[in-house]
Design a protein around this motif. Sequence first.
Motif, PDB file in Angstrom:
ATOM      1  N   THR A 118      38.853 -85.103  80.185  1.00 32.73           N
ATOM      2  CA  THR A 118      37.950 -85.695  81.179  1.00 32.73           C
ATOM      3  C   THR A 118      36.635 -84.934  81.189  1.00 32.73           C
ATOM      4  O   THR A 118      36.624 -83.714  81.350  1.00 32.73           O
ATOM      5  N   VAL A 119      35.540 -85.643  81.005  1.00 36.73           N
ATOM      6  CA  VAL A 119      34.204 -85.057  81.024  1.00 36.73           C
ATOM      7  C   VAL A 119      33.425 -85.694  82.161  1.00 36.73           C
ATOM      8  O   VAL A 119      33.334 -86.918  82.237  1.00 36.73           O
ATOM      9  N   MET A 120      32.891 -84.870  83.056  1.00 34.75           N
ATOM     10  CA  MET A 120      32.193 -85.405  84.232  1.00 34.75           C
ATOM     11  C   MET A 120      31.020 -84.491  84.583  1.00 34.75           C
ATOM     12  O   MET A 120      30.879 -83.390  84.043  1.00 34.75           O
ATOM     13  N   ALA A 121      30.194 -84.978  85.488  1.00 35.54           N
ATOM     14  CA  ALA A 121      29.057 -84.181  85.942  1.00 35.54           C
ATOM     15  C   ALA A 121      29.528 -83.064  86.855  1.00 35.54           C
ATOM     16  O   ALA A 121      30.440 -83.244  87.664  1.00 35.54           O
ATOM     17  N   ASN A 122      28.924 -81.903  86.698  1.00 34.45           N
ATOM     18  CA  ASN A 122      29.230 -80.757  87.556  1.00 34.45           C
ATOM     19  C   ASN A 122      28.234 -80.717  88.711  1.00 34.45           C
ATOM     20  O   ASN A 122      27.109 -81.216  88.592  1.00 34.45           O
ATOM     21  N   GLU A 123      28.639 -80.156  89.825  1.00 28.57           N
ATOM     22  CA  GLU A 123      27.752 -80.042  90.986  1.00 28.57           C
ATOM     23  C   GLU A 123      27.357 -78.582  91.180  1.00 28.57           C
ATOM     24  O   GLU A 123      28.205 -77.692  91.115  1.00 28.57           O
ATOM     25  N   PRO A 124      26.063 -78.283  91.406  1.00 24.97           N
ATOM     26  CA  PRO A 124      24.946 -79.224  91.603  1.00 24.97           C
ATOM     27  C   PRO A 124      24.347 -79.760  90.304  1.00 24.97           C
ATOM     28  O   PRO A 124      23.606 -80.732  90.312  1.00 24.97           O
ATOM     29  N   GLN A 125      24.653 -79.104  89.175  1.00 25.20           N
ATOM     30  CA  GLN A 125      24.157 -79.595  87.895  1.00 25.20           C
ATOM     31  C   GLN A 125      25.062 -79.089  86.788  1.00 25.20           C
ATOM     32  O   GLN A 125      25.879 -78.181  86.977  1.00 25.20           O
ATOM     33  N   GLY A 126      24.912 -79.701  85.635  1.00 27.21           N
ATOM     34  CA  GLY A 126      25.705 -79.288  84.497  1.00 27.21           C
ATOM     35  C   GLY A 126      26.837 -80.252  84.183  1.00 27.21           C
ATOM     36  O   GLY A 126      26.831 -81.413  84.610  1.00 27.21           O
ATOM     37  N   THR A 127      27.813 -79.770  83.443  1.00 28.04           N
ATOM     38  CA  THR A 127      28.922 -80.594  82.960  1.00 28.04           C
ATOM     39  C   THR A 127      30.232 -79.875  83.218  1.00 28.04           C
ATOM     40  O   THR A 127      30.306 -78.646  83.131  1.00 28.04           O
ATOM     41  N   ARG A 128      31.254 -80.653  83.533  1.00 28.83           N
ATOM     42  CA  ARG A 128      32.591 -80.102  83.751  1.00 28.83           C
ATOM     43  C   ARG A 128      33.578 -80.846  82.874  1.00 28.83           C
ATOM     44  O   ARG A 128      33.609 -82.076  82.844  1.00 28.83           O
ATOM     45  N   VAL A 129      34.392 -80.106  82.130  1.00 31.85           N
ATOM     46  CA  VAL A 129      35.406 -80.664  81.234  1.00 31.85           C
ATOM     47  C   VAL A 129      36.773 -80.210  81.720  1.00 31.85           C
ATOM     48  O   VAL A 129      36.959 -79.017  82.025  1.00 31.85           O
ATOM     49  N   ALA A 130      37.738 -81.122  81.811  1.00 35.18           N
ATOM     50  CA  ALA A 130      39.066 -80.777  82.320  1.00 35.18           C
ATOM     51  C   ALA A 130      40.133 -81.474  81.481  1.00 35.18           C
ATOM     52  O   ALA A 130      39.935 -82.575  80.976  1.00 35.18           O
ATOM     53  N   PHE A 131      41.264 -80.804  81.337  1.00 33.58           N
ATOM     54  CA  PHE A 131      42.423 -81.402  80.684  1.00 33.58           C
ATOM     55  C   PHE A 131      43.666 -80.646  81.119  1.00 33.58           C
ATOM     56  O   PHE A 131      43.586 -79.560  81.710  1.00 33.58           O
ATOM     57  N   ARG A 132      44.821 -81.214  80.822  1.00 36.89           N
ATOM     58  CA  ARG A 132      46.103 -80.619  81.187  1.00 36.89           C
ATOM     59  C   ARG A 132      46.954 -80.406  79.945  1.00 36.89           C
ATOM     60  O   ARG A 132      46.944 -81.231  79.041  1.00 36.89           O
ATOM     61  N   VAL A 133      47.678 -79.310  79.946  1.00 35.49           N
ATOM     62  CA  VAL A 133      48.605 -78.976  78.866  1.00 35.49           C
ATOM     63  C   VAL A 133      49.998 -78.878  79.468  1.00 35.49           C
ATOM     64  O   VAL A 133      50.168 -78.248  80.531  1.00 35.49           O
ATOM     65  N   PRO A 134      51.009 -79.487  78.850  1.00 36.88           N
ATOM     66  CA  PRO A 134      52.370 -79.394  79.391  1.00 36.88           C
ATOM     67  C   PRO A 134      52.798 -77.943  79.590  1.00 36.88           C
ATOM     68  O   PRO A 134      52.518 -77.078  78.756  1.00 36.88           O
ATOM     69  N   LEU A 135      53.456 -77.695  80.712  1.00 38.52           N
ATOM     70  CA  LEU A 135      53.859 -76.340  81.056  1.00 38.52           C
ATOM     71  C   LEU A 135      54.899 -75.831  80.066  1.00 38.52           C
ATOM     72  O   LEU A 135      55.921 -76.469  79.821  1.00 38.52           O
TER      73      LEU A 135
END
Length: 376
Positions: free
Chosen positions: A337-354
């Motif tokens: 998942t790639v989304m806008a970061n607050e207040p600026q920039g970019t945020r990337v997130a993902f999940r890995v099985p435990l």
Amino acid sequence: MNWNRTLLWGITLRQLALILSFYSVAALLYNLALCISERPWSQDSLWVDFWQGLPRIGLDYLCKLAFTLPVWYVLFVRLRHVPLVRRVGLHLLFLPLYIVGWQVVYYTISDGLGLGRLRGTGIVWDTYISTLFYLVQFGIFHAYSYYRDHQRHRIREAELRELAVQSELSALKAQLNPHFLYNVFNTISASVPPEQEHTRELLADLSDMFRYQVRASRTEWVPVQDELTFVRKYLDLETARFGDRLQVRLDVPDEVLNLAIPPMLLQPIVENSVKHGISPLIEGGEVRVSLHREANALLVEIADTGAGMRTSVGAGQGVGLANTRLRLEKMFGGELTVMANEPQGTRVAFRVPLRLMAGEVQKTDGQPATQFVVNP
């Protein structure tokens, strides 16, 4: 005509044609069965009764289709990642709602149009046949969904094997003589004057990074601690280049350090943040790496306060994101998942099985999170 063209909710033109064909055949066979059962008292021919019953039966199955769609959407679109046993159990709730809703709508319309329908105790047959039809159609839907998921899993495994072979070949090409390169790094480091100790440390970091990359090419999982060490060495080298323009924060609880993660998964995203986010800004910015344990997954977030996405949010940019997205999808069907970061920039997130590393015992004593700050 392209029968594999997707129309809505992942339904292809071929699948839609099969569903409509199934309903058409079921309606025609049901109408024929009713006409045959009416032979003892009907004064018309079988053919006449068949054509006269088509409008009523057509309305019947059209209403069934209308109530099937929302149930199908919930089970196979919204809850497609829920285990099969739980989705099957939801039919205990959906079946009575389906029967009651269908009867109310079908009886109201048929009475208004004067098409005729079963009344009194005959309604029991409507309920019984509709229940059987519901069970048959969703049995087919679940079987097809299982078959399709199984095929996708086989294709994913084949692609993973191909990627593994390609990675192994690439690693072999890169390992022409790794010991020679290590010796070269050590020779260069030894030739650096004592007063340039920082340069010596950078060479050591570069040598350690190369050694980790070679080792990572031979395994599918590494401890989170090793992966973070590799990322920190990369950030040390970038910090030497950017100076105070690059601020780094690692938010990692001690309890996740012994968890497993695919190697070389964090660094390409961090590099993407530095290259596309921090580098274009004169004032620089901060890169934050956060890892936290959820119920059954390791949540990874990498955010920066840089220039932000130049394309639409979620589209991603850079080879690093594209490769990571592909690896997550092929290894365990994960999403990036790639989304806008607050207040600026970019945020990337993902999940890995435990998953714990073999032979490791995870700390569960509630130790505080480990915080690393570079150039605060």
